[in-house]
Scaffold this active site. Structure first.
Site, PDB file in Angstrom:
ATOM      1  N   LEU A  53       0.809  -1.392   0.011  1.00  0.00           N
ATOM      2  CA  LEU A  53       0.197   0.059  -0.125  1.00  0.00           C
ATOM      3  C   LEU A  53       0.656   1.131  -0.009  1.00  0.00           C
ATOM      4  O   LEU A  53       0.275   2.113  -0.301  1.00  0.00           O
ATOM      5  CB  LEU A  53      -1.035   0.214   1.454  1.00  0.00           C
ATOM      6  CG  LEU A  53      -1.635  -1.355   1.293  1.00  0.00           C
ATOM      7  CD1 LEU A  53      -2.435  -0.877   2.678  1.00  0.00           C
ATOM      8  CD2 LEU A  53      -2.635  -1.562   0.327  1.00  0.00           C
ATOM      9  N   TYR A 103       2.018  11.388 -11.778  1.00  0.00           N
ATOM     10  CA  TYR A 103       1.683  10.263 -10.800  1.00  0.00           C
ATOM     11  C   TYR A 103       0.952   8.993 -11.585  1.00  0.00           C
ATOM     12  O   TYR A 103       1.337   7.905 -11.190  1.00  0.00           O
ATOM     13  CB  TYR A 103       0.578  10.867  -9.922  1.00  0.00           C
ATOM     14  CG  TYR A 103      -0.211  10.271  -8.930  1.00  0.00           C
ATOM     15  CD1 TYR A 103       0.454   9.547  -7.901  1.00  0.00           C
ATOM     16  CD2 TYR A 103      -1.668   9.635  -9.076  1.00  0.00           C
ATOM     17  CE1 TYR A 103      -0.289   8.798  -6.936  1.00  0.00           C
ATOM     18  CE2 TYR A 103      -2.122   8.915  -8.290  1.00  0.00           C
ATOM     19  CZ  TYR A 103      -1.500   8.280  -6.993  1.00  0.00           C
ATOM     20  OH  TYR A 103      -2.006   7.535  -6.237  1.00  0.00           O
ATOM     21  N   ASN A 132     -11.234   7.635  -6.033  1.00  0.00           N
ATOM     22  CA  ASN A 132     -10.986   8.112  -4.922  1.00  0.00           C
ATOM     23  C   ASN A 132     -11.665   7.427  -3.505  1.00  0.00           C
ATOM     24  O   ASN A 132     -12.735   6.972  -3.607  1.00  0.00           O
ATOM     25  CB  ASN A 132     -11.878   9.506  -4.958  1.00  0.00           C
ATOM     26  CG  ASN A 132     -11.421  10.554  -5.895  1.00  0.00           C
ATOM     27  OD1 ASN A 132     -10.081  11.117  -5.763  1.00  0.00           O
ATOM     28  ND2 ASN A 132     -11.752  10.601  -7.029  1.00  0.00           N
ATOM     29  N   GLY A 282     -45.501  13.514  41.664  1.00  0.00           N
ATOM     30  CA  GLY A 282     -46.720  13.872  41.875  1.00  0.00           C
ATOM     31  C   GLY A 282     -47.343  14.712  40.535  1.00  0.00           C
ATOM     32  O   GLY A 282     -48.632  14.743  40.537  1.00  0.00           O
TER      33      GLY A 282
END
Length: 369
Positions: A53, A103, A132, A282
């Site tokens: 990863l 990239y 994404n 009450g």
């Protein structure tokens, strides 16, 4: 089984390792930038499965893309070959590998290394071209618009959306982790040479921003997003993970008088409203009936009685309730009803109504039980 996870401190790595441990995969080699590089040799010798990863997303210089996404992959495979370890390898690539930017080229180069490695060694490789990813622990103001928007809105910082019509393809981190563990167990979702996370959400940038802002305002409105919508549910969980540490809680508006208090807790469009009613000793509350509105009462503390009378009858029904024995009492339509605190301390009742209060049409009619 011994599992090597590179990029162990990254967004996907942290989520994956947490779930592997949840599932009792206890022998995990966690490798990150801060790990002693000499340990990689030992890990590559011992590993029975590799989740690769590690990668570079936002370098200072574009040349670092190739070093981080190709160079380290090359090093990893070289060490596995040195130890003749042909264990399966999963690599997290990107849909940008289809593009010609620096990239994308570096991710494609890393993929090609894996495919060539498979030819040389016969090893099983799983190449995931991921769109994404969103979810908890993703770094904001880095490379995820969703993480940035969630963080900034939660921290009351401005956000910038150049084109709200841009269509996003998103995968949720839990679905990614589930699919990766499926690959570990030889059940990967393989399509041709590549693997894919089967659940992909398509939504515009503008719709994402609108949802995130609605999450922020839901606190003031005491509302809950539409959890029947899968994407909304996941995005809301993501948004909450970016809340400032001193903003986990928020105040509710308490309607207080001498009888006690009544406070709206949660409102939904299609599942009604939940409120908290506190009655002093009450005190009797209610003495009204409804045509269509219906409720459920649950006394969680104290002791009391819920009384009913059909509006055209004289018979009174009594249900004695206590926080010592939790039971839900339905409030049918056409019955006037009240609830009395019979104890010597405050009585706390959780009340659900099938719709939230509309002052223009309250469907509430006074009548003594």
């Amino acid at each position: 089984m011994k599992i090597l996870v590179t990029g162990a401190k990254g967004f996907v790595g942290k989520n994956l390792i947490a779930e592997l441990k949840n599932r009792n995969y206890g022998y995990i080699f966690e490798y990150s930038r801060k790990t002693d590089p000499s340990l990689l040799d030992e890990y590559c010798k011992e590993a029975d499965f590799v989740f690769h990863l590690a990668g570079v997303n936002r370098p200072k210089d574009q040349s670092e893309f190739m070093d981080g996404n190709y160079g380290f992959t090359s090093t990893l495979l070289k060490k596995l070959k040195e130890h003749q370890n042909t264990c399966p390898i999963l690599i997290s690539s990107s849909i940008q590998a289809e593009l010609s930017n620096p990239y994308g080229k570096s991710k494609k180069a890393g993929e090609d290394l894996l495919f060539e490695y498979r030819k040389e060694t016969g090893s099983t490789v799983f190449v995931y071209r991921l769109p994404n990813i969103f979810g908890k622990w993703c770094k904001p103001n880095y490379n995820s618009a969703v993480a940035t928007f969630c963080y900034n809105v939660a921290h009351e910082l401005p956000i910038n959306v150049n084109d709200p019509s841009v269509l996003m393809n998103l995968v949720y981190i839990d679905n990614v982790v589930e699919e990766f563990i499926n690959a570990l167990n030889r059940k990967a979702n393989i399509i041709g040479d590549y693997c894919k996370v089967p659940v992909v959400h398509k939504i515009t940038l503008g719709e994402i921003v609108d949802l995130i802002y609605s999450f922020k305002s839901s606190r003031d409105e005491r509302s809950i997003p539409n959890m029947s919508d899968s994407f909304t549910k996941k995005l809301y969980s993501t948004y909450l993970s970016y809340l400032p540490k001193d903003k986990f809680s928020y105040d509710l508006k308490m309607n207080v008088d001498q009888r006690g208090s009544f406070t709206e807790f949660i409102k939904t469009q299609d599942r009604g409203q939940v409120s908290v009613n506190i009655s002093k000793p009450g005190i009797t509350k209610g003495n009204h009936w409804h045509h269509t509105k219906n409720e459920k009462f649950l006394v969680v503390s104290g002791n009391g009685v819920i009384r009913f009378r059909k509006i055209d009858k004289d018979e009174i029904l009594e249900y004695f309730v206590s926080g010592d024995k939790l039971e839900v009492v339905d409030i049918p339509t056409g019955y006037t009803h009240n609830i009395e605190n019979l104890g010597d301390s405050d009585m706390v009742t959780i009340m659900w109504a099938n719709e939230y209060f509309n002052p223009a049409k309250p469907d509430t009619y006074f009548m003594e039980v």
